[in-house]
Design an enzyme around this catalytic site. Structure first.
Site, PDB file in Angstrom:
ATOM      1  N   ASP A  54      -2.105   6.606   6.179  1.00  0.00           N
ATOM      2  CA  ASP A  54      -3.068   5.638   5.669  1.00  0.00           C
ATOM      3  C   ASP A  54      -3.365   4.688   6.821  1.00  0.00           C
ATOM      4  O   ASP A  54      -2.570   3.801   7.136  1.00  0.00           O
ATOM      5  CB  ASP A  54      -2.480   4.880   4.477  1.00  0.00           C
ATOM      6  CG  ASP A  54      -3.415   3.783   3.962  1.00  0.00           C
ATOM      7  OD1 ASP A  54      -4.516   3.617   4.527  1.00  0.00           O
ATOM      8  OD2 ASP A  54      -3.041   3.095   2.989  1.00  0.00           O
TER       9      ASP A  54
ATOM     10  N   LYS B 257     -12.282  -2.262   6.485  1.00  0.00           N
ATOM     11  CA  LYS B 257     -11.500  -3.109   7.364  1.00  0.00           C
ATOM     12  C   LYS B 257     -12.072  -3.056   8.788  1.00  0.00           C
ATOM     13  O   LYS B 257     -12.493  -4.051   9.339  1.00  0.00           O
ATOM     14  CB  LYS B 257     -10.034  -2.672   7.407  1.00  0.00           C
ATOM     15  CG  LYS B 257      -9.104  -3.037   6.242  1.00  0.00           C
ATOM     16  CD  LYS B 257      -9.702  -3.133   4.897  1.00  0.00           C
ATOM     17  CE  LYS B 257      -8.755  -3.522   3.779  1.00  0.00           C
ATOM     18  NZ  LYS B 257      -7.910  -2.476   3.246  1.00  0.00           N
TER      19      LYS B 257
ATOM     20  N   TRP C  26       0.840  -1.208   0.000  1.00  0.00           N
ATOM     21  CA  TRP C  26       0.000   0.000   0.000  1.00  0.00           C
ATOM     22  C   TRP C  26       0.868   1.248   0.000  1.00  0.00           C
ATOM     23  O   TRP C  26       0.543   2.240  -0.654  1.00  0.00           O
ATOM     24  CB  TRP C  26      -0.968  -0.009   1.177  1.00  0.00           C
ATOM     25  CG  TRP C  26      -1.932  -1.165   1.112  1.00  0.00           C
ATOM     26  CD1 TRP C  26      -2.089  -2.161   2.031  1.00  0.00           C
ATOM     27  CD2 TRP C  26      -2.878  -1.460   0.067  1.00  0.00           C
ATOM     28  NE1 TRP C  26      -3.065  -3.039   1.618  1.00  0.00           N
ATOM     29  CE2 TRP C  26      -3.557  -2.639   0.421  1.00  0.00           C
ATOM     30  CE3 TRP C  26      -3.209  -0.837  -1.140  1.00  0.00           C
ATOM     31  CZ2 TRP C  26      -4.555  -3.211  -0.387  1.00  0.00           C
ATOM     32  CZ3 TRP C  26      -4.196  -1.387  -1.946  1.00  0.00           C
ATOM     33  CH2 TRP C  26      -4.864  -2.571  -1.567  1.00  0.00           C
TER      34      TRP C  26
HETATM   35  C1  LIG Z   1      -7.282  -2.105   1.933  1.00  0.00           C
HETATM   36  C2  LIG Z   1      -6.252  -1.054   2.008  1.00  0.00           C
HETATM   37  C3  LIG Z   1      -6.116  -0.067   1.015  1.00  0.00           C
HETATM   38  C4  LIG Z   1      -6.968  -0.047  -0.239  1.00  0.00           C
HETATM   39  O1  LIG Z   1      -8.240   0.376   0.017  1.00  0.00           O
HETATM   40  P1  LIG Z   1      -9.291   0.553  -1.189  1.00  0.00           P
HETATM   41  O2  LIG Z   1     -10.526   0.962  -0.440  1.00  0.00           O
HETATM   42  O3  LIG Z   1      -9.431  -0.751  -1.882  1.00  0.00           O
HETATM   43  O4  LIG Z   1      -8.794   1.622  -2.072  1.00  0.00           O
HETATM   44  C5  LIG Z   1      -5.157   0.897   1.192  1.00  0.00           C
HETATM   45  N1  LIG Z   1      -4.347   0.907   2.272  1.00  0.00           N
HETATM   46  C6  LIG Z   1      -4.440  -0.025   3.235  1.00  0.00           C
HETATM   47  C7  LIG Z   1      -3.524   0.032   4.415  1.00  0.00           C
HETATM   48  C8  LIG Z   1      -5.402  -1.029   3.139  1.00  0.00           C
HETATM   49  O5  LIG Z   1      -5.498  -1.961   4.095  1.00  0.00           O
END
Ligand SMILES: *Cc1c(COP(=O)(O)O)cnc(C)c1O
Length: 359
Positions: free
Chosen positions: A172, A196, A102
């Protein structure tokens, strides 16, 4: 009705009580005669939900008046682009800590807008750790420092925020948002896709400090992508049903006891699981001990054949979504806030039994 023990990395399991509330309200929301997904996003019912979700986030994180909260679309992946689009000018530099897939995607997008200085990368050791404070080197002129608080795929997590000497932190937090208290004052911007820890997919929470927001590129940006366009108003039709569900999850988090409660609860679950892994050499954690994630627990078995057998037999015990990400292999158990202790107990019981029969 029976529900499986669901270890999905995302979209992840939701509290059964939340789904039941949604079920009860789906045809007729609070006497309105229509579903929440069939009514105006500017009417009284939805306005109340939007307000309540903001209030709950504010209370849970202890946000002051100096922060804005946005409920946006496009997932965390859109934030990989939207953050540098707003804040990084062509001749400027932003720091990125590279701790996994990511982070790499975020770096790739940032490079379209300006210079990226990689403060640290754990790529050479297959992302099996996050850096310590003194391993990260920041460019003092950086616009911001971006880090991924929890690395969903590789199973590592920062224990605390990097110290950046006043450079705004951008995080993030998609896979550990609201899993523990954080020091919000350190952040310029936090983003998290909901699927998540927070709700279903379709909504991304973005929290921005007002003084940092003031430094964005402003009117030269397309309106929908300019964070400022979202201040104090609902700019366009939001994903009303995901936000409704997220609001229910936020209520559930508060009811349980807030972030302090979940910090302990998540630690208890992860300790149980890592304890089972560490007992002998049959199961092997894929990450360095000091970097272990409390959210995504990744491990290997002695062979790929045994891993396959493990997954098949796990399914027979109603333990689902345990397959590791394709780039890592092995097993991954995602045990976010919403994963109950009973699921972790069922998994560790199964792991003991499987080790006895195959070890
Ligand atoms: C799942 C995830 C993403 C991607 O998220 P999307 O909603 O599919 O764009 C980005 N960063 C992290 C840390 C994630 O766990």
């Amino acid at each position: 009705m029976k529900r499986a023990h669901n270890f999905s990395a995302g979209p992840a399991t939701l509290p059964t009580s939340v789904l039941e509330t949604a079920q009860n309200e789906i045809l007729n929301y609070k006497g309105s005669g229509v579903s929440i997904m069939e009514m105006s996003h500017r009417g009284p019912h939805y306005t109340e939900i939007d307000q309540q979700a903001r209030e709950r986030l504010t209370r849970l994180l202890g946000l002051g008046d100096d922060f804005e909260i946005f409920f946006l679309q496009g997932g965390a992946t859109t934030q990989f682009m939207q953050v540098p689009f707003n804040f990084l000018r062509e001749d400027e530099t932003a720091d990125y800590v590279n701790t996994g897939a990511w982070s790499q995607k975020a770096i790739k997008e940032a490079k379209r807008f300006g210079n990226v200085h990689v403060s640290y990368s754990s790529e050479d050791s297959h992302f099996d750790h996050v850096p310590s404070q003194d391993q990260m080197k920041f460019d003092p002129s950086s616009r911001y420092v971006h880090f991924t608080s929890n690395n969903t795929i590789f199973g590592t997590q920062f224990k605390k925020e990097p110290e950046t000497n006043g450079i705004p932190l951008v995080c993030d937090a998609s896979s550990d948002f609201l899993s523990r208290p954080i020091d919000v004052q350190k952040y310029g911007l936090i983003y998290a896709g909901a699927q998540k820890n927070l709700g279903p997919s379709g909504v991304t929470v973005v929290i921005v400090r007002k003084d940092f927001l003031q430094t964005n590129k402003g009117d030269e940006l397309p309106s929908i992508l300019n964070y400022k366009s979202h201040v104090g108003k609902i700019l366009n039709t939001p994903p009303t049903y995901p936000i409704y569900l997220m609001n229910l999850v936020l209520g559930w988090i508060e009811e349980k006891g807030g972030l302090k409660y979940f910090e302990q609860f998540n630690d208890d679950k992860a300790s149980k699981l890592y304890g089972t892994i560490d007992k002998d050499d049959f199961y092997k954690s894929t990450v360095q001990e000091s970097s272990r994630s409390l959210m995504n627990v990744t491990f290997r078995l002695p062979s790929e054949d045994l891993e396959k057998k493990f997954l098949e037999e796990a399914k027979e015990h109603d333990l689902v979504a345990l397959k590791g990400h394709r780039s890592v292999g092995g097993i991954r158990a995602s045990i976010y806030n919403n994963c109950p202790m009973a699921s972790v107990n069922a998994l560790t019981d199964f792991m003991e039994q499987f080790r006895n029969q195959n070890g």
